[in-house]
Design a protein around this motif. Structure first.
Motif: not given
Length: 490
Positions: A399, A420, A424-425, A428
């Motif tokens: 990421v 992103v 992404g986090n 995740t």
């Protein structure tokens, strides 16, 4: 409550409810209102003790009845059936089960049960007002009391942290009454393992924030999870500390320095630390298992059980042999082999007593081989602490690399970089929180708890019902006309 008592389930006392026949109902109402006595039922409350209220309730065929409520005074069962009061009929049916289970002699009736020792006095005083008595008895031989862990259900008040850890143990099973209460150590071990796999300071702080929101009752839909906020906060704190050690803050952003190791750069070091931690935890689990076997069955059970001294000797012997190979110390290897053989001999003696002849010898050999294999696999299983820690770090790196690659591409690139980074986090965080939570639970249950518990206890289930006072009752009590009650209420 002293430290020794907090390491054990709540101490129980065998009691008998004794009351004249004419005051037995009122005494039972007081017991139900107190909610801290488990009453023994005849035939486990089977059909032989089913009374008229239970039959009327069955005729109603209510698919989603309200929770049972107990009337303080004997109600008019026909009126309850006509008005569809399944809640009061259900409460009366439970009362009939207890009345039908009583032992009677002359004009006196008695029921046996269990009560937390600290609640015997207050409950006896409550029953005495109704004309009954709660009498302490000697526990029957060969029967273990039911188990109640501190802070669970009707247990005495416990600290919020202990109470939040209790579901970890109760989900696995019921701790035998004679065993140690593993609630606090199990909770601590769980959050440490979770933190190693979820090691990111940013993600850990998000968990802590979520715990604070739970404590504040937000969101309202999650109000039922509010007692778990210390557990979530502890898991977040452990993940934050691991993130500080790894230098991870929403991935390898460079915000934090690496204080211990960088997972993706030193995977073998992380793997060694994970397996080493697992070896220590298994040794502690064997120690607690020895204590439990001793308390359950005496010295013989502690000595020969594979979760007692025999299993611990085999484990320590194999660990010494492995250390000798690693360090190149022949003496350690010889001593370890002797200890392991002693453990195998003790365990084999136990298996041999349960099966004789050639078939028994083969069976004993297979069981001993299985014990050896399981010890090795259990130790190696803790490698997943490193494996999922690496997975978390790898996802964070992906990421972050994608984010930095978009930053230098103008305004559109900057907007995409933020998107992103956030998405992404979020992915995740959600994925790794689930995986780390499940894997920590698996290690706790299969590698550690399997050594603590050889058998399962039976839970303490007190009889507890809300009581509706006579002045609140919408229906007549037995022997009183409907009109007079309605006039009183009007």
């Amino acid at each position: 409550m002293g430290r020794a008592e907090t390491a054990m389930p709540v101490r129980m006392r065998r009691v008998a409810l004794v009351a004249p026949e004419q005051t037995l109902r009122e005494s039972l109402v007081r017991i139900a209102e107190a909610g801290c006595v488990q009453i023994d039922l005849a035939d486990d409350g089977g059909t032989d003790t089913r009374g008229p209220a239970a039959r009327r309730l069955q005729r109603l065929r209510v698919e989603s009845a309200a929770p049972p409520v107990l009337s303080e005074a004997p109600p008019d069962l026909d009126a309850l059936e006509r008005e569809g009061r399944a809640d009061l009929l259900a409460g009366e049916a439970q009362l009939e089960e207890r009345l039908g289970s009583a032992v009677r002699h002359g004009g006196v009736a008695a029921l046996a049960g269990w009560c937390p020792q600290t609640e015997v006095g207050p409950t006896a005083a409550r029953v005495a007002v109704a004309g009954g008595a709660l009498v302490p008895l000697r526990p029957p031989r060969g029967i273990d009391p039911p188990t109640l862990l501190a802070g669970a259900g009707t247990a005495p008040p416990a600290r919020p942290v202990r109470r939040s850890f209790t579901p970890l143990v109760s989900t696995y099973g019921t701790v035998p009454y004679t065993d140690l209460d593993p609630t606090l150590p199990a909770g601590i071990v769980y959050v440490v393992m979770f933190g190693l796999m979820f090691g990111d300071a940013g993600h850990g702080l998000l968990l802590v924030l979520g715990a604070l929101l739970l404590r504040a009752g937000r969101p309202r839909r999650a109000a039922a999870l509010r007692p778990l906020w210390p557990f979530v906060a502890a898991a977040g704190a452990a993940a934050t500390l691991a993130g500080l050690a790894y230098g991870e803050f929403f991935g390898p952003t460079g915000v934090l320095p690496v204080l211990w190791l960088e997972p993706l750069q030193e995977p073998m070091r992380l793997l060694g630390a994970a397996v080493g931690l697992g070896a220590v935890l298994l040794a502690v689990a064997y120690g607690a298992g020895i204590v439990n076997r001793w308390r359950e069955g005496g010295p013989a059970a502690a000595l020969y059980s594979t979760t007692g001294v025999a299993g611990a000797a085999l484990y320590l012997g194999l660990a010494a042999v492995a250390a000798a190979v690693w360090l190149g110390q022949t003496v350690f290897g010889a001593v370890g082999a002797l200890i392991a053989v002693a453990g195998l001999t003790l365990a084999g003696a136990l298996y041999a007593t349960t099966a004789g002849g050639p078939g028994g010898a083969v069976q004993t050999g297979i069981q001993l081989f299985d014990t050896l294999v399981r010890i090795g696999s259990n130790v190696v299983s803790f490698a997943r602490l490193a494996a999922f820690g690496l997975t978390h770090a790898a996802l964070g790196a992906i990421v972050w690399d994608a984010t930095t690659a978009l930053v230098g591409r103008g305004a559109v690139g900057a907007v995409l970089a933020v998107a992103v980074f956030l998405v992404g986090n979020a992915v995740t965080f959600s994925l790794e929180a689930l995986v780390a939570g499940v894997q920590a639970l698996r290690l706790e249950f299969y590698e550690l708890f399997s050594r603590l518990f050889d058998a399962e206890g039976h839970p303490f289930r007190p009889w507890q019902l809300p009581v509706q006072r006579a002045r609140e009752a919408p229906l007549t009590v037995a022997g009183v006309e409907h009109g007079s009650v309605r006039e009183e209420r009007s």
